[in-house]
Design a protein around this motif. Sequence first.
Motif, PDB file in Angstrom:
ATOM      1  N   VAL A 224       0.846  -1.200   0.000  1.00 57.90           N
ATOM      2  CA  VAL A 224       0.000   0.000   0.000  1.00 57.90           C
ATOM      3  C   VAL A 224       0.879   1.247   0.000  1.00 57.90           C
ATOM      4  O   VAL A 224       1.854   1.331   0.751  1.00 57.90           O
ATOM      5  N   ALA A 225       0.541   2.182  -0.844  1.00 58.68           N
ATOM      6  CA  ALA A 225       1.251   3.461  -0.910  1.00 58.68           C
ATOM      7  C   ALA A 225       0.235   4.583  -1.075  1.00 58.68           C
ATOM      8  O   ALA A 225      -0.904   4.360  -1.501  1.00 58.68           O
ATOM      9  N   ILE A 226       0.650   5.795  -0.730  1.00 54.62           N
ATOM     10  CA  ILE A 226      -0.236   6.951  -0.783  1.00 54.62           C
ATOM     11  C   ILE A 226      -0.243   7.537  -2.196  1.00 54.62           C
ATOM     12  O   ILE A 226       0.791   7.656  -2.848  1.00 54.62           O
ATOM     13  N   ASP A 227      -1.435   7.904  -2.648  1.00 53.95           N
ATOM     14  CA  ASP A 227      -1.567   8.630  -3.915  1.00 53.95           C
ATOM     15  C   ASP A 227      -1.430  10.126  -3.604  1.00 53.95           C
ATOM     16  O   ASP A 227      -2.321  10.731  -2.993  1.00 53.95           O
ATOM     17  N   LYS A 228      -0.324  10.709  -4.018  1.00 52.45           N
ATOM     18  CA  LYS A 228      -0.056  12.107  -3.673  1.00 52.45           C
ATOM     19  C   LYS A 228      -1.062  13.062  -4.294  1.00 52.45           C
ATOM     20  O   LYS A 228      -1.264  14.168  -3.778  1.00 52.45           O
ATOM     21  N   LEU A 229      -1.696  12.655  -5.387  1.00 52.53           N
ATOM     22  CA  LEU A 229      -2.683  13.531  -6.024  1.00 52.53           C
ATOM     23  C   LEU A 229      -3.945  13.681  -5.184  1.00 52.53           C
ATOM     24  O   LEU A 229      -4.723  14.615  -5.400  1.00 52.53           O
ATOM     25  N   THR A 230      -4.173  12.764  -4.226  1.00 55.19           N
ATOM     26  CA  THR A 230      -5.380  12.843  -3.396  1.00 55.19           C
ATOM     27  C   THR A 230      -5.151  13.594  -2.095  1.00 55.19           C
ATOM     28  O   THR A 230      -6.120  13.957  -1.421  1.00 55.19           O
ATOM     29  N   CYS A 231      -3.901  13.831  -1.723  1.00 55.76           N
ATOM     30  CA  CYS A 231      -3.598  14.402  -0.408  1.00 55.76           C
ATOM     31  C   CYS A 231      -4.005  15.873  -0.321  1.00 55.76           C
ATOM     32  O   CYS A 231      -3.826  16.645  -1.275  1.00 55.76           O
ATOM     33  N   HIS A 232      -4.504  16.255   0.846  1.00 59.09           N
ATOM     34  CA  HIS A 232      -4.715  17.670   1.139  1.00 59.09           C
ATOM     35  C   HIS A 232      -3.379  18.397   1.042  1.00 59.09           C
ATOM     36  O   HIS A 232      -2.312  17.821   1.260  1.00 59.09           O
ATOM     37  N   LYS A 233      -3.424  19.662   0.709  1.00 57.11           N
ATOM     38  CA  LYS A 233      -2.204  20.421   0.453  1.00 57.11           C
ATOM     39  C   LYS A 233      -1.281  20.503   1.665  1.00 57.11           C
ATOM     40  O   LYS A 233      -0.093  20.785   1.521  1.00 57.11           O
ATOM     41  N   GLN A 234      -1.810  20.277   2.883  1.00 58.08           N
ATOM     42  CA  GLN A 234      -0.978  20.343   4.078  1.00 58.08           C
ATOM     43  C   GLN A 234      -0.441  18.974   4.496  1.00 58.08           C
ATOM     44  O   GLN A 234       0.211  18.854   5.524  1.00 58.08           O
ATOM     45  N   ILE A 235      -0.723  17.949   3.715  1.00 60.36           N
ATOM     46  CA  ILE A 235      -0.201  16.610   4.005  1.00 60.36           C
ATOM     47  C   ILE A 235       1.056  16.383   3.174  1.00 60.36           C
ATOM     48  O   ILE A 235       1.039  16.529   1.950  1.00 60.36           O
ATOM     49  N   LYS A 236       2.144  16.045   3.862  1.00 64.63           N
ATOM     50  CA  LYS A 236       3.405  15.760   3.209  1.00 64.63           C
ATOM     51  C   LYS A 236       3.610  14.244   3.184  1.00 64.63           C
ATOM     52  O   LYS A 236       3.419  13.566   4.194  1.00 64.63           O
ATOM     53  N   VAL A 237       4.001  13.737   2.024  1.00 71.22           N
ATOM     54  CA  VAL A 237       4.200  12.303   1.841  1.00 71.22           C
ATOM     55  C   VAL A 237       5.674  12.033   1.593  1.00 71.22           C
ATOM     56  O   VAL A 237       6.340  12.775   0.859  1.00 71.22           O
ATOM     57  N   THR A 238       6.183  10.983   2.220  1.00 77.36           N
ATOM     58  CA  THR A 238       7.585  10.623   2.018  1.00 77.36           C
ATOM     59  C   THR A 238       7.802  10.117   0.594  1.00 77.36           C
ATOM     60  O   THR A 238       6.854   9.779  -0.118  1.00 77.36           O
ATOM     61  N   SER A 239       9.061  10.061   0.206  1.00 84.12           N
ATOM     62  CA  SER A 239       9.390   9.720  -1.182  1.00 84.12           C
ATOM     63  C   SER A 239       8.910   8.324  -1.563  1.00 84.12           C
ATOM     64  O   SER A 239       8.472   8.104  -2.694  1.00 84.12           O
ATOM     65  N   GLU A 240       8.972   7.380  -0.612  1.00 86.40           N
ATOM     66  CA  GLU A 240       8.520   6.027  -0.938  1.00 86.40           C
ATOM     67  C   GLU A 240       7.011   5.874  -0.855  1.00 86.40           C
ATOM     68  O   GLU A 240       6.460   4.825  -1.196  1.00 86.40           O
TER      69      GLU A 240
END
Length: 418
Positions: A224-240
């Motif tokens: 499972v990985a995060i879809d960065k396009l869905t994140c709120h603008k204040q949520i930071k996602v790590t590179s992996e």
Amino acid sequence: MLRELGEMAEEEFRPLSEETSSFCLATEARSGTQVTQPFPRSPKLIRRTGAVSQKPSELPVLLEDLKKEKKRTESHLESIKKRQANLNTSSEAMKQQVQECYEELHMALQKDELAVLDVIEQDRRETSSKLNRILQDWNQHLGLLQKHISAMQSAQQSPAESMKQSFPEDFTLTSCHKKMDPAEEEIKMNEERIQKLKKVLRNISKDLKAQLQRKSLLLDSSNVAIDKLTCHKQIKVTSEGRGLSLSTEEGCVPNDPLRFDQLFCAMGSVGFKCGQHYWEVDVHCCPSWAVGVAYGSLQRRGRDKAAKLGRNRCSWSLEFQDGHLMAWHNDRHVALPVTAARAAPNRVGVFVKYHKGRVVFYDAETMRTLQEFSAVQTALFDKAHHQFIEPLYPAFRFFSPRDKHKDHHHMEICDLSL
């Protein structure tokens, strides 16, 4: 003239052509007359007729094709037979390998059991040796007392001179009294250590049972990985794509229609539309959180119920907020007890069995079932989700912190690779 009239009469009584008959049937149908339509030709009859109508020159080609198809079918049947013949062999090999794994566990447990029993036996021997020495000392004292008693009894019947000879010169009543040594009471097996050992073994047993239950879920672990396009603008996602944190500043990201614009939410990059899937989320660094699954059709705009996890038919969630642990679906919730013995989980396990319409949340450290959503659940949650109708995506949410410091709001998708 007569011949022409006869030919005209003969044409009037000729059978109607196929086109004329169809026209007449259609005309009668429009006029309201009940008409019996002819039965359609059978598809089998059509295929049979077509097969018979093949040209003789095409028969060799068809025969060759049929022979090739027969050869291909026979080869495929032979392949299936070989697979079936190898099935038992491969199955026995798998059983043997699994038995060897469990045998290693059995041997480790037996070895540890023997070692613990040996420690207890060694403690018993040492304690018994100390008690034997004390027992021997007291037996000697008892023998001395018996000797003095016998001498005293004999002296009562003898002259005074013989009485003096019967007792040593340093004999006193004080010397006949042996003091109790307080250290004697301390000579016993280390029961406190044994009690601690029993507690440790109970905890190991619980952990082992939890791990044995977890092993079947790990076989269905999904990346499972995060879809960065869905994140709120204040949520930071790590590179992996496994870690997500709530930041005090908005990132410079495009305003994508898939992005949550008001709620601190994010969704996974891959949706599940079949099979069984399991993943774990570490939430111990987040004071308030929600973890769950949602359809891709979950609303991303605004702050109403249609966009909140668990507040609609499109999502299922487990959330912890203000010290309360709750499970949500379709804007209904059930409160889960949080006590000293059953604290809020530091690690949440999520299991999805798509074709059964089942979602289960676990405390991944103890494998305690926190909440299950399935067709069986009818008391509070309706059965509308007994069969999923869209792909399910992992979903995550941060709740708005009461203070302005968001640096400690962090969740991490655990690496379950074996």
